[in-house]
Scaffold this motif. Structure first.
Motif, PDB file in Angstrom:
ATOM      1  N   GLN A 292      42.959  59.822 -35.187  1.00  0.00           N
ATOM      2  CA  GLN A 292      41.631  60.327 -34.837  1.00  0.00           C
ATOM      3  C   GLN A 292      40.967  61.015 -36.033  1.00  0.00           C
ATOM      4  O   GLN A 292      39.759  60.971 -36.188  1.00  0.00           O
ATOM      5  N   LYS A 293      41.787  61.619 -36.909  1.00  0.00           N
ATOM      6  CA  LYS A 293      41.222  62.268 -38.098  1.00  0.00           C
ATOM      7  C   LYS A 293      41.168  61.324 -39.291  1.00  0.00           C
ATOM      8  O   LYS A 293      40.690  61.699 -40.366  1.00  0.00           O
ATOM      9  N   SER A 294      41.721  60.105 -39.128  1.00  0.00           N
ATOM     10  CA  SER A 294      41.875  59.164 -40.247  1.00  0.00           C
ATOM     11  C   SER A 294      42.585  59.831 -41.422  1.00  0.00           C
ATOM     12  O   SER A 294      42.222  59.654 -42.580  1.00  0.00           O
ATOM     13  N   GLN A 295      43.599  60.615 -41.115  1.00  0.00           N
ATOM     14  CA  GLN A 295      44.364  61.350 -42.141  1.00  0.00           C
ATOM     15  C   GLN A 295      45.851  61.225 -41.862  1.00  0.00           C
ATOM     16  O   GLN A 295      46.347  61.805 -40.907  1.00  0.00           O
TER      17      GLN A 295
ATOM     18  N   ASN B  54      46.375  59.386 -48.878  1.00  0.00           N
ATOM     19  CA  ASN B  54      46.124  59.189 -47.459  1.00  0.00           C
ATOM     20  C   ASN B  54      46.355  57.718 -47.111  1.00  0.00           C
ATOM     21  O   ASN B  54      45.688  56.844 -47.653  1.00  0.00           O
TER      22      ASN B  54
ATOM     23  N   SER C  26      42.845  54.618 -44.795  1.00  0.00           N
ATOM     24  CA  SER C  26      41.647  54.676 -45.630  1.00  0.00           C
ATOM     25  C   SER C  26      40.399  54.899 -44.760  1.00  0.00           C
ATOM     26  O   SER C  26      40.284  54.354 -43.661  1.00  0.00           O
ATOM     27  N   LEU C  27      39.504  55.744 -45.276  1.00  0.00           N
ATOM     28  CA  LEU C  27      38.392  56.227 -44.448  1.00  0.00           C
ATOM     29  C   LEU C  27      37.439  55.112 -44.018  1.00  0.00           C
ATOM     30  O   LEU C  27      36.753  55.226 -43.013  1.00  0.00           O
ATOM     31  N   GLU C  28      37.443  53.979 -44.767  1.00  0.00           N
ATOM     32  CA  GLU C  28      36.512  52.929 -44.336  1.00  0.00           C
ATOM     33  C   GLU C  28      37.039  52.161 -43.122  1.00  0.00           C
ATOM     34  O   GLU C  28      36.339  51.321 -42.573  1.00  0.00           O
ATOM     35  N   ASP C  29      38.265  52.478 -42.693  1.00  0.00           N
ATOM     36  CA  ASP C  29      38.826  51.778 -41.530  1.00  0.00           C
ATOM     37  C   ASP C  29      38.782  52.626 -40.262  1.00  0.00           C
ATOM     38  O   ASP C  29      39.522  52.365 -39.312  1.00  0.00           O
ATOM     39  N   LYS C  30      37.897  53.623 -40.248  1.00  0.00           N
ATOM     40  CA  LYS C  30      37.851  54.547 -39.098  1.00  0.00           C
ATOM     41  C   LYS C  30      37.811  53.842 -37.751  1.00  0.00           C
ATOM     42  O   LYS C  30      38.503  54.224 -36.819  1.00  0.00           O
TER      43      LYS C  30
ATOM     44  N   HIS D 242      41.179  52.724 -36.808  1.00  0.00           N
ATOM     45  CA  HIS D 242      42.051  53.838 -36.413  1.00  0.00           C
ATOM     46  C   HIS D 242      41.744  54.254 -34.977  1.00  0.00           C
ATOM     47  O   HIS D 242      42.651  54.519 -34.187  1.00  0.00           O
ATOM     48  N   HIS D 243      40.455  54.308 -34.655  1.00  0.00           N
ATOM     49  CA  HIS D 243      40.079  54.727 -33.307  1.00  0.00           C
ATOM     50  C   HIS D 243      40.513  53.688 -32.276  1.00  0.00           C
ATOM     51  O   HIS D 243      40.941  54.029 -31.182  1.00  0.00           O
TER      52      HIS D 243
END
Length: 339
Positions: free
Chosen positions: A296-299, A309, A312-316, A319-320
């Motif tokens: 949920q935090k992408s972390q 990490n 990767s933040l572009e895959d939010k 992840h969700h």
């Protein structure tokens, strides 16, 4: 055993064919050797390890995990110079090509087994063998690994937080072991030249998972039993099942994500009493809760390299998606396990 025979045959052949590879040795990695495979073992990872002299490591990005490798002075291993590219960097690509060529020739000489070398997969550094195993097939990933006798890079300094769990002495001992680098393409590079190496700690992960107790007797024949391995098995199995159900959406996830979340969970709940064998359900859900939180935090920080990490933040969105699938399973008593 069949895998062992095939690999032993290849190791001997590789040693005799190319002087550079004369000191190559095998090391097993991955879930089969951590004894945490649930389904039939049909995939194996074998690291082929080459000891090399002290190297110069230069970061190839800011993850702290990927490096360019070059020789400090004229190496004693003159033969390795043929694998150096025009920038003076040791080329994973060139080494893999040489290894692949020997293996391709040699699989023809393996008696009594039908072994083929799979076509190269984009971005995968492994050389994959397929062993015909009627009615199915066994695949063996061969991973080219350098073993460098030098201290771990700075990026690992604050990682491996196992002081409470396995003790500060264990942490110090681990950090004194050699550094392993695997031939791995760094995808974030603009030009893929095949000359990056990624630090690998799979041998230490295997050690931690096999000697996982806060007390020395945990899970020994006469000691108390815990459910840590059971949790890791279930985490991997759940991800495997979800990936089979949603191959497209979950293609970016791999068992290393859950293994990392599991190691963080072991460090967060360090005592053997947190992992009583009878509490498998509770512990499994606790690990999953931790993983969902990361999604949920992408972390999800790499266990050894905190600045890296793994999500990767572009895959939010992905992840969700996974966190929703897991939450659905958690809230409905894991329908996917009963299929």
């Amino acid at each position: 055993t069949r895998v062992n025979q095939v690999v032993s045959h290849l190791v001997q052949a590789i040693r005799s064919k190319d002087g550079c590879f004369s000191s190559i040795a095998r090391q097993s990695a991955g879930s089969y050797y951590e004894r945490v495979k649930i389904s039939e073992p049909n995939e194996f990872d074998i690291m082929l390890v080459i000891p090399v002299p002290r190297m110069q490591l230069d970061k190839s990005d800011d993850t702290g995990a990927y490096y360019y490798v070059s020789f400090k002075r004229n190496p004693k291993e003159k033969c390795l110079l043929k694998f150096v590219d025009e920038d003076g960097k040791l080329s994973a690509f060139k080494m893999l090509e040489a290894l692949r060529k020997i293996i391709k020739q040699e699989v023809k000489n393996i008696k009594g087994e039908e072994v083929t070398v799979a076509r190269k997969k984009a971005g995968s550094p492994a050389i994959t063998l397929q062993i015909k195993n009627p009615p199915s097939e066994i695949s063996v990933d061969i991973i080219l690994t350098l073993e460098v006798q030098q201290s771990w890079p700075l990026s690992t300094q604050d990682g491996l937080k196992i002081g409470q769990w396995l003790g500060t002495k264990a942490r110090r001992d681990f950090r004194f072991t050699s550094l392993y680098l695997v031939a791995k393409q760094n995808k974030s590079e603009k030009v893929l030249r095949g000359n990056t190496w990624r630090v690998s700690f799979s041998h230490i992960e295997k050690d931690m998972i096999n000697n996982h107790g806060n007390s020395k007797t945990c899970c020994e024949s006469d000691g108390p039993k815990c459910c840590r391995k059971g949790c890791l098995k279930l985490l991997k199995y759940l991800l495997e099942q979800l990936k089979m159900k949603h191959p497209k959406e979950l293609e970016k996830f791999c068992s290393y994500h859950v293994k990392t979340a599991f190691l963080h969970s072991c460090a967060t709940w360090p005592n053997d009493s947190d992992w009583h064998l009878g509490n498998l359900d509770h512990c499994f859900q606790q690990c999953l809760g931790f993983f969902v939180d990361c999604l949920q935090k992408s972390q999800l920080p790499h266990f050894f390299i905190p600045q890296y990490n793994l999500l990767s933040l572009e895959d939010k969105a992905r992840h969700h998606f996974l966190s929703r699938q897991i939450s659905h399973e958690l809230n409905n008593r894991f329908p996917i396990f009963h299929k």
